[in-house]
Design an enzyme around this catalytic site. Structure first.
Site, PDB file in Angstrom:
ATOM      1  N   GLY A  31       0.822  -1.214   0.000  1.00 17.99           N
ATOM      2  CA  GLY A  31       0.000   0.000   0.000  1.00 17.99           C
ATOM      3  C   GLY A  31       0.853   1.260   0.000  1.00 17.99           C
ATOM      4  O   GLY A  31       2.033   1.230  -0.364  1.00 17.99           O
ATOM      5  N   HIS A  34       2.394   4.757  -4.889  1.00 18.96           N
ATOM      6  CA  HIS A  34       2.961   5.921  -5.567  1.00 18.96           C
ATOM      7  C   HIS A  34       3.208   5.552  -7.028  1.00 18.96           C
ATOM      8  O   HIS A  34       2.902   4.423  -7.447  1.00 18.96           O
ATOM      9  CB  HIS A  34       4.242   6.377  -4.862  1.00 18.96           C
ATOM     10  CG  HIS A  34       5.210   5.252  -4.608  1.00 18.96           C
ATOM     11  ND1 HIS A  34       5.836   4.579  -5.621  1.00 18.96           N
ATOM     12  CD2 HIS A  34       5.626   4.666  -3.457  1.00 18.96           C
ATOM     13  CE1 HIS A  34       6.623   3.649  -5.123  1.00 18.96           C
ATOM     14  NE2 HIS A  34       6.501   3.658  -3.802  1.00 18.96           N
ATOM     15  N   GLY A  36       5.688   4.628  -8.594  1.00 19.52           N
ATOM     16  CA  GLY A  36       6.474   3.409  -8.782  1.00 19.52           C
ATOM     17  C   GLY A  36       5.551   2.191  -8.872  1.00 19.52           C
ATOM     18  O   GLY A  36       5.686   1.338  -9.758  1.00 19.52           O
ATOM     19  N   HIS A  37       4.576   2.127  -7.946  1.00 16.19           N
ATOM     20  CA  HIS A  37       3.614   1.012  -7.976  1.00 16.19           C
ATOM     21  C   HIS A  37       2.794   1.066  -9.270  1.00 16.19           C
ATOM     22  O   HIS A  37       2.515   0.047  -9.883  1.00 16.19           O
ATOM     23  CB  HIS A  37       2.644   1.086  -6.790  1.00 16.19           C
ATOM     24  CG  HIS A  37       3.302   0.903  -5.454  1.00 16.19           C
ATOM     25  ND1 HIS A  37       3.432   1.918  -4.538  1.00 16.19           N
ATOM     26  CD2 HIS A  37       3.850  -0.198  -4.875  1.00 16.19           C
ATOM     27  CE1 HIS A  37       4.031   1.467  -3.458  1.00 16.19           C
ATOM     28  NE2 HIS A  37       4.299   0.189  -3.628  1.00 16.19           N
ATOM     29  N   GLN A  61       7.530  -9.567   7.926  1.00 20.31           N
ATOM     30  CA  GLN A  61       8.786  -9.082   7.354  1.00 20.31           C
ATOM     31  C   GLN A  61       9.361  -7.883   8.104  1.00 20.31           C
ATOM     32  O   GLN A  61      10.361  -7.313   7.682  1.00 20.31           O
ATOM     33  CB  GLN A  61       8.628  -8.775   5.862  1.00 20.31           C
ATOM     34  CG  GLN A  61       7.766  -7.569   5.519  1.00 20.31           C
ATOM     35  CD  GLN A  61       7.508  -7.482   4.016  1.00 20.31           C
ATOM     36  OE1 GLN A  61       6.739  -8.240   3.447  1.00 20.31           O
ATOM     37  NE2 GLN A  61       8.158  -6.533   3.353  1.00 20.31           N
ATOM     38  N   LYS A 148      12.672  -3.239  -9.265  1.00 22.44           N
ATOM     39  CA  LYS A 148      14.113  -3.445  -9.085  1.00 22.44           C
ATOM     40  C   LYS A 148      14.667  -2.553  -7.973  1.00 22.44           C
ATOM     41  O   LYS A 148      15.826  -2.671  -7.609  1.00 22.44           O
ATOM     42  CB  LYS A 148      14.843  -3.139 -10.398  1.00 22.44           C
ATOM     43  CG  LYS A 148      14.611  -4.192 -11.459  1.00 22.44           C
ATOM     44  CD  LYS A 148      15.502  -3.924 -12.660  1.00 22.44           C
ATOM     45  CE  LYS A 148      15.115  -4.818 -13.814  1.00 22.44           C
ATOM     46  NZ  LYS A 148      15.740  -4.391 -15.082  1.00 22.44           N
ATOM     47  N   GLN A 153      15.399  -8.260  -2.845  1.00 21.69           N
ATOM     48  CA  GLN A 153      14.095  -8.936  -2.725  1.00 21.69           C
ATOM     49  C   GLN A 153      13.742  -9.633  -4.037  1.00 21.69           C
ATOM     50  O   GLN A 153      13.313 -10.807  -4.044  1.00 21.69           O
ATOM     51  CB  GLN A 153      13.028  -7.901  -2.368  1.00 21.69           C
ATOM     52  CG  GLN A 153      11.605  -8.424  -2.489  1.00 21.69           C
ATOM     53  CD  GLN A 153      10.571  -7.449  -1.972  1.00 21.69           C
ATOM     54  OE1 GLN A 153      10.395  -7.335  -0.765  1.00 21.69           O
ATOM     55  NE2 GLN A 153       9.885  -6.742  -2.841  1.00 21.69           N
ATOM     56  N   SER A 185       9.492   5.644  -3.001  1.00 20.25           N
ATOM     57  CA  SER A 185       9.372   4.584  -2.006  1.00 20.25           C
ATOM     58  C   SER A 185       8.434   5.064  -0.913  1.00 20.25           C
ATOM     59  O   SER A 185       8.514   6.238  -0.506  1.00 20.25           O
ATOM     60  CB  SER A 185      10.763   4.313  -1.404  1.00 20.25           C
ATOM     61  OG  SER A 185      10.636   3.628  -0.183  1.00 20.25           O
ATOM     62  N   ARG A 187       8.422   4.521   2.134  1.00 19.20           N
ATOM     63  CA  ARG A 187       9.126   4.940   3.356  1.00 19.20           C
ATOM     64  C   ARG A 187       9.802   6.303   3.207  1.00 19.20           C
ATOM     65  O   ARG A 187      10.135   6.918   4.218  1.00 19.20           O
ATOM     66  CB  ARG A 187      10.177   3.904   3.739  1.00 19.20           C
ATOM     67  CG  ARG A 187       9.595   2.678   4.420  1.00 19.20           C
ATOM     68  CD  ARG A 187      10.675   1.896   5.130  1.00 19.20           C
ATOM     69  NE  ARG A 187      10.129   0.846   5.958  1.00 19.20           N
ATOM     70  CZ  ARG A 187       9.961  -0.413   5.536  1.00 19.20           C
ATOM     71  NH1 ARG A 187      10.297  -0.763   4.315  1.00 19.20           N
ATOM     72  NH2 ARG A 187       9.468  -1.315   6.366  1.00 19.20           N
TER      73      ARG A 187
HETATM   74  O1  PAF Z   1       8.003  -4.917  -1.726  1.00 20.21           O
HETATM   75  C1  PAF Z   1       7.006  -4.950  -0.980  1.00 20.21           C
HETATM   76  O2  PAF Z   1       6.179  -4.042  -0.933  1.00 20.21           O
HETATM   77  C2  PAF Z   1       6.823  -6.146  -0.057  1.00 20.21           C
HETATM   78  O3  PAF Z   1       8.044  -6.619   0.401  1.00 20.21           O
HETATM   79  C3  PAF Z   1       5.992  -7.274  -0.693  1.00 20.21           C
HETATM   80  C4  PAF Z   1       6.706  -7.863  -1.901  1.00 20.21           C
HETATM   81  C5  PAF Z   1       4.631  -6.740  -1.100  1.00 20.21           C
HETATM   82  C6  PAF Z   1       5.786  -8.396   0.310  1.00 20.21           C
HETATM   83  O4  PAF Z   1       5.128  -7.961   1.440  1.00 20.21           O
END
Ligand code: PAF
Length: 250
Positions: A31, A34, A36-37, A61, A148, A153, A185, A187
């Site tokens: 969620g 932005h 990027g998503h 995580q 990327k 990840q 990002s 964050r």
């Molecule tokens: O990149 C993220 O936002 C998270 O690590 C993901 C891949 C959705 C897993 O919770």
């Protein structure tokens, strides 16, 4: 756009799409969406008939001293943004459905997840893999798109798919930067103005190293030193790690 909350809603949509022979592309997110998503979503559309976005702030995580409770949650804005880019469905599960009482099965990567970011965040990538494999199973996706920006990840997820012979295509998508060069990002909302200025040095350092590479420098230690010099010159930056690694396997 369908909003799927429960496991039953998700699996019934998935089963219908499978019956209709529709290809499904998943964009997993936490969620606070932005640009990027949104670029991941545009990419996902190239691979499938149905694009599904999941929004789930995955507790598994986050380390004990990390920002799970503070992590930005902006579901209403996220849903508006998703409506705007014509996504077929959004999966918004509850933590109690993803990790029901008595949950005790976690996935673990024993090698590349322990280095780089994983050194500072023990268990982080195992938490990512555990939720990602659940999302893959629940959504029945044929393709999944990851940025990327979180390169380690992406590599850990690719490795999981390879190691477990999973039948899903992983697409790595380019990272998107703001005008000042800082990667988009969720964050980065936490940054103060001064921190934001310091953050610009990361991209500047990488660009300097790339320039040196383009000029013919092939010495990894020297390329690292070029980037380090630029980044260290910026006040307020504390470097966790800076390494030159093999792109495919880290
Ligand atoms: O990149 C993220 O936002 C998270 O690590 C993901 C891949 C959705 C897993 O919770």
């Amino acid at each position: 756009m369908k909003t799927l909350i429960t496991i039953e809603e998700m699996t019934s949509a998935r089963n219908q799409w499978h019956r209709d022979r529709q290809k499904i592309a998943l964009v997993p997110t936490m969620g606070a969406l932005h640009e990027g998503h949104l670029s991941l979503i545009s990419e996902a559309k190239k691979y499938a008939d149905k694009v599904l976005v999941s929004i789930f702030v995955n507790p598994a995580q986050f380390g004990a001293n990390e920002d799970f409770s503070k992590y930005p949650r902006t579901v209403e804005d996220d849903l508006k943004a998703l409506e705007g880019c014509e996504v077929d469905a959004v999966f918004l599960p509850n933590a109690a459905d993803i990790y029901p009482d008595g949950f005790q099965t976690y996935l673990s990567n024993t090698s590349i997840s322990r280095e780089l970011c994983g050194k500072q965040r023990p268990g982080h990538f195992d938490g990512v893999l555990t939720v990602v494999i659940k999302l893959f199973l629940l959504t029945g996706a044929h393709t999944a798109c990851f940025g990327k920006k979180d390169y380690q990840q992406l590599k850990v997820i690719e490795r999981m798919v390879q190691d477990l012979s999973m039948n899903i295509q992983i697409v790595g998508c380019e990272l998107i930067r703001d005008d000042d060069g800082v990667a988009l990002s969720s964050r980065n909302r936490y940054l103060s103005d001064d921190e934001r200025k310091s953050a610009c040095s990361l991209n500047a350092g990488l660009k300097a190293a790339k320039q040196s590479f383009d000029d013919g420098n092939r010495d990894a230690a020297e390329l690292r030193a070029v980037a380090l010099k630029v980044i260290e010159a910026s006040p307020g930056v504390e470097i966790e790690y800076l390494e030159v690694r093999d792109q495919r396997r880290l």
